[in-house]
Design a protein around this motif. Structure first.
Motif, PDB file in Angstrom:
ATOM      1  N   ASP A  91       0.812  -1.039  -0.037  1.00  0.00           N
ATOM      2  CA  ASP A  91       0.117  -0.207  -0.012  1.00  0.00           C
ATOM      3  C   ASP A  91       0.954   1.371   0.238  1.00  0.00           C
ATOM      4  O   ASP A  91       0.635   2.301   0.407  1.00  0.00           O
ATOM      5  N   ASP A  92       2.028   1.052  -0.748  1.00  0.00           N
ATOM      6  CA  ASP A  92       2.809   2.284  -0.767  1.00  0.00           C
ATOM      7  C   ASP A  92       3.027   2.930  -2.006  1.00  0.00           C
ATOM      8  O   ASP A  92       3.887   4.020  -2.176  1.00  0.00           O
ATOM      9  N   VAL A  93       2.303   2.603  -3.106  1.00  0.00           N
ATOM     10  CA  VAL A  93       2.335   3.132  -4.318  1.00  0.00           C
ATOM     11  C   VAL A  93       1.275   4.026  -4.477  1.00  0.00           C
ATOM     12  O   VAL A  93      -0.006   3.946  -4.490  1.00  0.00           O
ATOM     13  N   LYS A  94       1.698   5.437  -4.947  1.00  0.00           N
ATOM     14  CA  LYS A  94       0.548   6.497  -5.179  1.00  0.00           C
ATOM     15  C   LYS A  94      -0.124   6.194  -6.132  1.00  0.00           C
ATOM     16  O   LYS A  94       0.256   5.630  -7.227  1.00  0.00           O
ATOM     17  N   VAL A  95      -1.392   6.922  -6.218  1.00  0.00           N
ATOM     18  CA  VAL A  95      -2.199   6.719  -7.517  1.00  0.00           C
ATOM     19  C   VAL A  95      -1.680   7.656  -8.638  1.00  0.00           C
ATOM     20  O   VAL A  95      -0.957   8.871  -8.366  1.00  0.00           O
ATOM     21  N   PRO A  96      -1.095   7.043  -9.767  1.00  0.00           N
ATOM     22  CA  PRO A  96      -0.436   7.822 -10.764  1.00  0.00           C
ATOM     23  C   PRO A  96      -1.121   9.040 -11.091  1.00  0.00           C
ATOM     24  O   PRO A  96      -2.446   9.212 -11.076  1.00  0.00           O
ATOM     25  N   GLU A  97      -0.409  10.199 -11.677  1.00  0.00           N
ATOM     26  CA  GLU A  97      -1.071  11.430 -11.985  1.00  0.00           C
ATOM     27  C   GLU A  97      -1.738  11.283 -13.354  1.00  0.00           C
ATOM     28  O   GLU A  97      -1.175  10.333 -14.097  1.00  0.00           O
TER      29      GLU A  97
END
Length: 137
Positions: A91-97
């Motif tokens: 759960d350490d991956v950001k939602v991509p821009e």
């Protein structure tokens, strides 16, 4: 890896950034000079174009780029909650821009089963694509 051994489509580090080579050319120099390799590459995380020129005999760092697919479990506070094939959560991956991030969020909100591809290199990770999971049964 030696500069002359790099290939188009391969990966290389330019200014300590992991990049994918999109074009390269070799130029011969004067009588006693070394051949130079001109690399044009795209940063795999930012998409920025990078260029470098180095002697063909020099060594360049090559990043260890890994791709993994994860099942999307939840989208929470700007982060993706993912699960790998072994059931480990991540759960350490950001939602991509940009569009991909919006599409992942929309797909999740619509109740779709999404598989997200995460690319990782040099301690950085980013979601680069997604697809709908094949229906079970």
């Amino acid at each position: 890896m030696q500069c002359s051994a790099l290939r188009k489509g391969g990966h290389v580090c330019i200014k300590t950034r992991p990049c994918k080579i999109v074009d390269m050319s070799t130029s011969k120099t004067g009588k006693h000079g070394h051949a130079k390799v001109h690399l044009i590459a795209i940063d795999i995380f930012t998409g920025k174009k990078m260029e470098d020129i180095c002697p063909s005999t020099h060594n360049m760092d090559v990043p260890n780029v890994r791709r993994n697919e994860y099942q999307l479990v939840n989208v929470d506070d700007g982060f993706l909650n993912l699960m790998d094939a072994d059931g480990n959560s991540k759960d350490d991956v950001k939602v991509p821009e940009g569009d991909i991030g919006k599409e992942i969020q929309t797909g999740f909100d619509d109740g779709k089963d999404l598989l997200v591809t995460i690319i990782s290199a040099m301690g950085e990770e980013q979601a680069i694509s997604y697809k709908e999971a094949p229906k079970q049964g």
